[in-house]
Design an enzyme around this catalytic site. Structure first.
Site, PDB file in Angstrom:
ATOM      1  N   ASP A 173       0.583  -1.185   0.042  1.00  0.00           N
ATOM      2  CA  ASP A 173       0.329  -0.107  -0.080  1.00  0.00           C
ATOM      3  C   ASP A 173       0.920   1.199  -0.124  1.00  0.00           C
ATOM      4  O   ASP A 173       2.448   1.147   0.019  1.00  0.00           O
ATOM      5  CB  ASP A 173      -1.018  -0.258   1.743  1.00  0.00           C
ATOM      6  CG  ASP A 173      -2.314  -0.442   1.813  1.00  0.00           C
ATOM      7  OD1 ASP A 173      -2.678  -1.658  -0.077  1.00  0.00           O
ATOM      8  OD2 ASP A 173      -2.415  -0.989   2.301  1.00  0.00           O
ATOM      9  N   MET A 198      -6.879   9.366  10.141  1.00  0.00           N
ATOM     10  CA  MET A 198      -7.354   9.392   9.330  1.00  0.00           C
ATOM     11  C   MET A 198      -9.042  10.910   9.320  1.00  0.00           C
ATOM     12  O   MET A 198     -10.171  11.147   9.055  1.00  0.00           O
ATOM     13  CB  MET A 198      -9.059   8.476   8.358  1.00  0.00           C
ATOM     14  CG  MET A 198      -7.541   7.098   7.840  1.00  0.00           C
ATOM     15  SD  MET A 198      -9.016   5.715   7.872  1.00  0.00           S
ATOM     16  CE  MET A 198      -9.341   5.306   8.868  1.00  0.00           C
ATOM     17  N   LYS A 220      -4.076   3.105  -1.818  1.00  0.00           N
ATOM     18  CA  LYS A 220      -5.055   3.408  -1.204  1.00  0.00           C
ATOM     19  C   LYS A 220      -4.380   4.759  -0.843  1.00  0.00           C
ATOM     20  O   LYS A 220      -4.580   5.160   0.337  1.00  0.00           O
ATOM     21  CB  LYS A 220      -4.719   2.536  -0.149  1.00  0.00           C
ATOM     22  CG  LYS A 220      -5.598   0.977  -0.469  1.00  0.00           C
ATOM     23  CD  LYS A 220      -5.821   0.978   0.383  1.00  0.00           C
ATOM     24  CE  LYS A 220      -7.095  -0.535   0.853  1.00  0.00           C
ATOM     25  NZ  LYS A 220      -6.598  -1.128   1.480  1.00  0.00           N
TER      26      LYS A 220
END
Ligand code: SAH
Length: 505
Positions: free
Chosen positions: A36, A173, A58
């Site tokens: 990723d 996030m 990603k």
């Protein structure tokens, strides 16, 4: 056919030292590596050279492969009997969709194992100097997503319980939803004065940390321009950073330092720079290769029993000599009775790899120092072997011959400009370099040869560091300014010189 298997491996948060021993060992045996955006690409070097490497992206907004296709790819490769290393940033089961991948494998009847990783919040906390729990401040911890399933929004979080029921809160996030996160926590009873830390690119040389309170967070983040990927830590423990930070206050932290020595030799120097917090950027301007004509050296090796002194003035010379010794079907025993003299501690270290200790180590780490120590021992009438670099100075053979010795000085190794020589220009043009290091005159010559006549213009204000007087002279000859010179001429002293330079700057 061999049974395929998928290892879901946590690659950790960025610092390549933070993968587990088990994860690394799986990677070393992998047939396919699927990785990723957040997994450090450095790990790809650990996989076997012929392993297939597949990037599946990603990065937020720039998905390379949709999750369903990643799942299908894992199954497909495993069904071909391959050992698949599925590298994921942090821990595979913490907001990494590792659960979905594992379920898909299970349902497809594909064998899998999960190897945990250091999740980014744990690592960010450690590297920012913030204990996630501390008995005086908090007894509980929640890992929260700050960016839920886009369809669900953050509304499904129980803000009231989070705000008052948990000590330390960590958001992954969360950067795009900061106003909402801070607002909801305060609206549901968390004090506006609660300290908050935002940690970006944790554990890497690019780590940035911003400290605020719930009340000031949004404005401070806006002012600083700090961006994802970042971890947000909310809680009283953030206050401990003042005393506990250790990573981003090391003397060379945040400095990108160009290492110009050969690829084989860059590693040890880079490690010393990194210990002080620097980001070492290897950009070799020199390539070392063995001399194509080995006759003279081989002849000397055949007659080693008649040699009194062997002089080795670099790790390259040590390697070149022992390569020929082995090629001539001899080993260290052939050096019985030969006095071995080296130019300094690094050459002695290289010698130690072959199980040998030098008899003489120069006190002044250059040719002059070698001459001095040999003269103290007496060279008149002695036979001396000095396997040398093609472009070495004539000083040693000349002076020793003048002192009455018989000197054999076969060329053992040569140097040339590296094949990807333009890279250095690109790196300099891209900017962002805080220092350039030169650890030999030859690297200065090559640097200028690669960059061209506008070398000093391109270098501009970037400070240049030299390992010693000869290297400095060469720099001055090319019109380059020496910011500081190491004394003594060792890599360790050079790093100290740089630390001093930047602490004064
Ligand atoms: N499985 C990962 C998390 C993936 S979700 C883990 O266990 O860490 C992606 C989020 O992780 C990013 O939005 C950011 O919040 C966080 N993250 C990952 N690496 C990070 C790093 N080096 N520094 C700060 N945050 C990071």
């Amino acid at each position: 056919m061999k049974q395929g298997i998928v290892y879901l491996i946590g690659a950790g948060p960025g610092d390549p030292g933070l993968i587990t021993v088990k994860g690394l060992s799986c990677l070393r045996r992998a047939d396919v590596v699927i990785y990723d955006y957040l997994a450090n690409p450095h790990f790809l070097d650990a996989a076997p050279p012929d392993a297939e490497r597949i990037y599946v992206g990603k990065r937020k907004g720039v998905h390379h492969l949709p999750q369903e296709e990643i799942n299908a790819l894992l199954v497909e490769k495993a069904r071909q009997g391959k050992s698949v290393a599925r590298l994921k940033g942090g821990d595979p089961y913490v907001f990494g969709r590792g659960g979905e991948e594992a379920l898909h494998l299970h349902r497809a009847g594909v064998a899998f194992e999960v190897i945990p990783g250091v999740t980014s919040s744990f690592a960010a906390a450690a590297y920012a100097g913030i204990p996630l729990t501390h008995r005086d401040f908090t007894t509980s911890l929640a890992l929260v997503t700050g960016h839920e399933n886009p369809e669900k929004k953050l509304s499904s979080l129980d803000w009231e319980k989070l705000a008052t029921g948990v000590g330390t809160l960590v958001f992954y996030m969360g950067m795009a939803n900061l106003p909402l996160i801070a607002g909801e926590l305060m609206a549901h009873g968390r004090a506006a004065g609660t300290p908050v830390a935002v940690i970006r690119w944790a554990t890497t040389p690019r780590q940035e940390t911003l400290v605020a309170t719930l009340g000031t967070l949004v404005e401070k983040v806006r002012q600083s321009g700090i961006k994802p990927p970042a971890i947000i830590i909310v809680g009283e423990v953030v206050g401990l950073r003042d005393e506990l930070r250790w990573f981003d206050n090391r003397p060379l932290f945040g400095k990108r330092i160009l290492v110009t020595r050969s690829a084989e030799q860059a590693g040890s120097f880079s490690a010393l720079l990194e210990e002080q917090g620097a980001e070492a950027l290897a950009c070799p301007v020199i390539e070392i290769y063995p001399s194509s004509d080995t006759t003279e050296l081989d002849d000397a090796i055949a007659a080693l029993s008649g040699i009194d002194y062997l002089i080795l003035t670099s790790a390259n010379a040590v390697q070149a000599f022992f390569t020929r010794l082995a090629a001539c079907k001899k080993d260290v025993r052939a050096l019985h009775g030969v006095t071995v003299a080296v130019v300094g501690p690094k050459t002695a270290e290289a010698l130690a790899l072959y199980g040998l200790k030098p008899d003489l180590v120069a006190r002044d780490f250059r040719a002059e120092g070698v001459l001095q120590i040999l003269n103290e021992h007496g060279v008149n009438g002695k036979r001396i072997l000095y396997p040398r670099a093609e472009l070495a100075r004539e000083l040693i053979p000349k002076e020793l011959a003048a002192a009455g010795a018989e000197v054999l000085a076969p060329v053992a190794y040569c140097s040339r400009l590296p094949a990807d020589g333009e890279r250095i220009r690109e790196v300099l043009l891209a900017g962002d370099i805080d220092a350039i290091t030169f650890t030999a005159s030859s690297t200065v010559d090559n640097f200028v040869a690669l960059i061209g006549t506008d070398a000093s213009a391109l270098v501009g204000e970037i400070p240049l560091f030299s390992i010693g007087p000869l290297t400095s002279q060469t720099m001055v000859r090319h019109g380059l300014t020496v910011a500081a010179e190491a004394d003594p001429s060792t890599l360790e002293a050079m790093v100290e010189t740089m630390v001093l330079h930047f602490s004064q700057g």
